[in-house]
Design an enzyme around this catalytic site. Sequence first.
Site, mmCIF file in Angstrom:
data_model
loop_
_atom_site.group_PDB
_atom_site.id
_atom_site.type_symbol
_atom_site.label_atom_id
_atom_site.label_comp_id
_atom_site.label_asym_id
_atom_site.label_seq_id
_atom_site.Cartn_x
_atom_site.Cartn_y
_atom_site.Cartn_z
ATOM 1 N N HIS A 59 0.803 -1.236 0.000
ATOM 2 C CA HIS A 59 0.000 0.000 0.000
ATOM 3 C C HIS A 59 0.833 1.282 0.000
ATOM 4 O O HIS A 59 0.621 2.182 0.820
ATOM 5 C CB HIS A 59 -0.940 0.000 1.209
ATOM 6 N N ASP A 89 -2.108 2.486 -3.635
ATOM 7 C CA ASP A 89 -3.212 3.161 -2.927
ATOM 8 C C ASP A 89 -2.875 3.382 -1.454
ATOM 9 O O ASP A 89 -2.096 2.651 -0.844
ATOM 10 C CB ASP A 89 -4.538 2.403 -3.042
ATOM 11 N N ASN A 118 -7.199 -6.372 -4.827
ATOM 12 C CA ASN A 118 -8.400 -5.591 -5.117
ATOM 13 C C ASN A 118 -8.084 -4.116 -5.356
ATOM 14 O O ASN A 118 -8.903 -3.384 -5.918
ATOM 15 C CB ASN A 118 -9.439 -5.730 -3.989
ATOM 16 N N HIS A 119 -6.885 -3.665 -4.965
ATOM 17 C CA HIS A 119 -6.503 -2.271 -5.231
ATOM 18 C C HIS A 119 -5.762 -2.099 -6.544
ATOM 19 O O HIS A 119 -5.433 -0.961 -6.900
ATOM 20 C CB HIS A 119 -5.677 -1.700 -4.077
ATOM 21 N N HIS A 167 -5.030 -13.000 -3.213
ATOM 22 C CA HIS A 167 -5.125 -11.800 -2.381
ATOM 23 C C HIS A 167 -6.254 -11.852 -1.369
ATOM 24 O O HIS A 167 -6.060 -11.570 -0.185
ATOM 25 C CB HIS A 167 -5.304 -10.555 -3.260
#
Length: 315
Positions: A59, A89, A118-119, A167
């Site tokens: 992240h 993100d 998912n990001h 993930h």
Amino acid sequence: MTPEFITDMMERFKNGKTIHKKYVYQIIIAVQKIVYNEPTMVEMEIEDDVKLTVCGDTHGQYFDLMELFRLNGLPTEKHYYLFNGDFVDRGSWSTEIALLLYAYKWLRPSSFFLNRGNHETDDMNRVYGFEGECKAKYNERVFKLFSESFSALPLATLVGKKYLVLHGGLFSDDKVTLDDIRKLNRHNQRQPGQSGLMMEMLWTDPQTEPGRGPSKRGVGMQFGPDVTKRFCENNGLEAIIRSHEVRMEGYEEEHDGKCITVFSAPKYCDSTENKGAYINIGPDYKLEFHKFDAVPHPNIRPMVSFSSPLNLGPC
């Protein structure tokens, strides 16, 4: 791509600099071609003199990734790495992490692995900072190239036929098998949508209660220990390894050890006092868990330059 280029790039990023757009374009386009031709579920073995490190969400926390590499060693031909999605993100150095991971994928395509999270999707990038960061540091074309490359990423990695690394988590239907993942043509569907195998692989979470339940995220669902047990038994697996959620110790073994979460962003978003973790796996396929603490970083709040409002909800 050369190790020398990567070393120089890492130093530039540490010092708050960018690299020239022509290099950014080359890196993303080269890696998109590599990952597009990989199967939806990459299958790999750990050879006798090799170690694999599995990392969870990073992240955009570039300086914590540097700490992970300092503690555990850089990727080499004998030290494989698998990053299990959500590279970008929230944190303010997502372009730096994405470019570094992509550079290593280009340098070592058969020993450096990337799963989609998912990001690595357009709607999340729009809300949680990555699109804005690409435009602020480079330009809109860089984001569009990243978007195309994210949609080409594999969705899972099967390690030694023992561990399925993906993930999010498992499925709404007990009949889903590894063969179903193998046959899934991810190139027909660039974004995961609201239902289907791709969405579930990127979004679902474990729960303590048996059976399945509604997701706290509003997307996907939650699966209990009985679901995990059946899936592992039906597919000859020892465990699934997933990421997607903060764990205060950086990792957690759930569902009688058959569902393992690893999260590699310590002090997530500068707001959670969690540790980061990574998993080392040798040729004996035993799991070694390692925890690490966040390190200082330049005084830039998560997403502060790139997105509004600041949203620190679930991973």
